[in-house]
Design an enzyme around this catalytic site. Structure first.
Site, PDB file in Angstrom:
ATOM      1  N   ASP A  10       0.797  -1.235   0.231  1.00 36.45           N
ATOM      2  CA  ASP A  10       0.134   0.028  -0.055  1.00 36.45           C
ATOM      3  C   ASP A  10       0.849   1.105   0.017  1.00 36.45           C
ATOM      4  O   ASP A  10       2.121   1.190   0.265  1.00 36.45           O
ATOM      5  CB  ASP A  10      -0.595   0.034   1.184  1.00 36.45           C
TER       6      ASP A  10
HETATM    7 MG   LIG Z   1      -2.554   3.050   3.613  1.00 33.43          MG
END
Ligand SMILES: [Mg+2]
Length: 226
Positions: A10
């Site tokens: 991410d």
């Molecule tokens: Mg994040």
């Protein structure tokens, strides 16, 4: 984890220091626009923006609001929350924020150290619910782009984490599979629950709970597992 070849990271709050970069941008806008003309405390403004933005992103992640909604609503709502009128909110401020913020340089502590350690051992990829153009600028500005092979955003894919479709899309694009890939992120729902339900192994970066197969509070601790 000797079978692991592909790491999906991410970006926001995991590698890119969203809080710090966003705070710097907001502080700049607060001063440029003299928000509240001395009646509003900067800390209250920052806190309000954070709350409004967080709520909108939670809704975006479950398809309740659009990217446009986030862009258009977060500043007027912040104005209201600090006791100003939404009508006082300058029209272009949302766009200006998006212009400035992705060019900010701050990364989460240990990010480069970790990526340097991982880069020759694994293929590294980004899997983000952020906007395509914005994430591209962040990666380029910080020099993170050189570490990553495949970059998938929810915008380029048409689906968001935690949906199955975006994991399908990312794995296929990277030439990875469930056995040789792992998801690393800070969001218990979109990153961890989504990846787990899809069948991927996970590393959770955060300190509020232990939701991943592996859990770390500092990025550098990931070296222990990979
Ligand atoms: Mg994040």
């Amino acid at each position: 984890m000797h079978k692991i070849k592909h790491l999906f990271f991410d970006l926001d709050h995991t590698l890119w220091d969203f809080e710090k970069n966003s705070e710097e941008t907001l502080t700049q806008l607060f001063s440029d626009y003299s928000i509240g003309n001395g009646t509003v405390d900067i800390d209250d403004f920052l806190k309000a923006y954070k709350k409004v933005n967080h709520e909108l992103w939670d809704l975006y992640n479950v398809n309740k609001v659009t990217k446009e909604d986030i862009r258009l609503k977060r500043f007027p709502r912040t104005y209201v929350m600090v006791g100003l009128s939404a009508l006082e909110c300058p029209e272009g401020i949302g766009d200006e924020y998006l212009e400035i913020c992705p060019h900010k340089p701050h990364l989460i502590e240990g990010a480069i150290d970790l990526l340097e350690y991982l880069k020759d051992k694994y293929q590294l990829h980004i899997l983000s619910n952020g906007f395509e153009k914005t994430q591209e600028i962040k990666l380029r500005t910080t020099g993170l782009d050189k570490y990553f092979d495949v970059v998938v955003t929810s915008e380029s894919c048409g689906h968001k984490k935690p949906s199955k479709e975006i994991f399908d899309f990312a794995l296929e694009k990277a030439g990875a599979n469930l056995e040789n890939a792992i998801m690393i992120g800070d969001n218990p729902i979109t990153d961890i629950k989504g990846a787990k339900e899809y069948g991927l192994k996970t590393i959770f970066f955060g300190n509020e709970k232990e939701v991943g197969d592996f859990n770390v509070q500092q990025l550098i601790e990931i070296k222990k597992y990979l």
